[in-house]
Design a protein around this motif. Sequence first.
Motif, PDB file in Angstrom:
ATOM      1  N   MET A   6     -12.313  46.928  28.013  1.00 10.08           N
ATOM      2  CA  MET A   6     -12.663  46.711  26.614  1.00 10.08           C
ATOM      3  C   MET A   6     -11.629  47.473  25.780  1.00 10.08           C
ATOM      4  SD  MET A   6     -16.306  47.639  24.770  1.00 10.08           S
ATOM      5  CE  MET A   6     -16.145  49.436  24.938  1.00 10.08           C
ATOM      6  N   HIS A  58     -10.251  48.297  21.870  1.00  8.11           N
ATOM      7  CA  HIS A  58     -10.542  48.215  20.442  1.00  8.11           C
ATOM      8  C   HIS A  58      -9.546  49.053  19.656  1.00  8.11           C
ATOM      9  CE1 HIS A  58     -14.278  46.086  21.134  1.00  8.11           C
ATOM     10  NE2 HIS A  58     -14.626  47.005  22.025  1.00  8.11           N
ATOM     11  N   CYS A  78     -11.156  40.930  29.759  1.00  4.83           N
ATOM     12  CA  CYS A  78     -10.957  41.831  28.624  1.00  4.83           C
ATOM     13  C   CYS A  78     -11.770  41.378  27.415  1.00  4.83           C
ATOM     14  CB  CYS A  78      -9.475  41.903  28.261  1.00  4.83           C
ATOM     15  SG  CYS A  78      -9.114  42.921  26.806  1.00  4.83           S
ATOM     16  N   VAL A  79     -12.411  42.335  26.760  1.00  8.54           N
ATOM     17  CA  VAL A  79     -13.037  42.151  25.453  1.00  8.54           C
ATOM     18  C   VAL A  79     -12.238  42.998  24.472  1.00  8.54           C
ATOM     19  CG1 VAL A  79     -15.099  42.614  24.072  1.00  8.54           C
ATOM     20  CG2 VAL A  79     -15.331  41.733  26.416  1.00  8.54           C
ATOM     21  N   LEU A 137     -18.028  41.515  31.251  1.00  8.75           N
ATOM     22  CA  LEU A 137     -16.777  41.869  31.916  1.00  8.75           C
ATOM     23  C   LEU A 137     -16.930  41.849  33.438  1.00  8.75           C
ATOM     24  CD1 LEU A 137     -15.474  44.810  29.707  1.00  8.75           C
ATOM     25  CD2 LEU A 137     -14.300  42.627  30.095  1.00  8.75           C
ATOM     26  N   SER A 163     -22.820  40.477  20.192  1.00 15.31           N
ATOM     27  CA  SER A 163     -23.731  41.322  20.964  1.00 15.31           C
ATOM     28  C   SER A 163     -24.732  40.505  21.773  1.00 15.31           C
ATOM     29  CB  SER A 163     -24.481  42.269  20.027  1.00 15.31           C
ATOM     30  OG  SER A 163     -25.391  41.565  19.204  1.00 15.31           O
ATOM     31  N   GLU A 197     -23.070  44.409  25.619  1.00 13.48           N
ATOM     32  CA  GLU A 197     -22.783  43.023  25.978  1.00 13.48           C
ATOM     33  C   GLU A 197     -21.416  42.921  26.652  1.00 13.48           C
ATOM     34  OE1 GLU A 197     -23.480  38.719  26.001  1.00 13.48           O
ATOM     35  OE2 GLU A 197     -24.561  40.614  26.281  1.00 13.48           O
ATOM     36  N   ALA A 198     -20.460  43.692  26.185  1.00 14.48           N
ATOM     37  CA  ALA A 198     -19.147  43.712  26.831  1.00 14.48           C
ATOM     38  C   ALA A 198     -19.275  44.159  28.281  1.00 14.48           C
ATOM     39  CB  ALA A 198     -18.194  44.630  26.069  1.00 14.48           C
TER      40      ALA A 198
END
Length: 314
Positions: A205, A207, A173-174, A199, A162, A194-195
């Motif tokens: 993103m 998950h 990409c996260v 980015l 974070s 934070e992502a």
Amino acid sequence: MHWRAKGVLQKVLGHVPGGEEAHYVLQRRFGGLRGFTREFDIKMDDWRLMAGHLHKAGVPIAGARLFEIGSGWYPTFPFACYLGGARQVITVDLNRHIKPDLVRECAGNLGRHTALIAEACGIPEDEVRQRQQQLVERLQRNDDVAAATDGVVVYDAPADASRTSIPAHELDCVFSNSVLEHVNPEAVDEIFREAMRILAPGGIMFHSVNCGDHYAYVDSKINQLNYLRYSDREWRRWDNAFLYQNRMRAYEFVDRATAVGFDIVLNTECAREKRLAELAAMPVHPQFAHIPPERLCVTSIDFIGRKRPAEVSP
């Protein structure tokens, strides 16, 4: 093993000197790491699914700049992305869990999946196989992860996902796999913010969240909704440093990503008949009473949030 017994044992280990190493030894001898090949193959199937989702979202792994949240004991996803031609893979963990013996075992097992990686990433299998063999050789001579991957994979721990030092708009990409269910809800929001910052415009993103009761994997007498019987206060008895579960429902992760500004382009939330029946047959604590059964019962989700192409974060 009774789930309460495991919870108590892990809680004790989380408060004694040497507890982390003892927990690892127990996992190797009696837990999920005992059958490494099976555990590894499950992770590779998860990686295959992620690679497919990223490709459909317009972010193929080959050439991509990626950031993984939650490295764990061995870097399956980062190594598979490296073999698939990723440009950069940064992987971070709050604590330094990585184990050299498991890293080497991971690299060796990837030799059984070169065809899968090549197909998922759209590159020749010979190229994947050559990288895998080089990876194994370098790790055997005790190179670290970065040196063994020509600097492509960067392992950073302890590190906070974070609050990173990565420049804004840097990544494509996260992602995470079976991690966010173990993160404090407020920290989930911070990770998403934070992502959004790191980015690039149009970046995504991804998950995959396993938001069922993980104690069900060790105690066949309970199901993955068991922990919904308890209040937050009661559940704290069983939460511990090695298996914290935030009990967030699948839709909450998506809602929080939307609140940060992501456009959701994939959402696999689905109420399955088996889970609905299990939920109907058990008492649920009143704190969950406001959640419709078809949302409360969901125990897994994959989702993608896209940063708007024209958006520039401060």
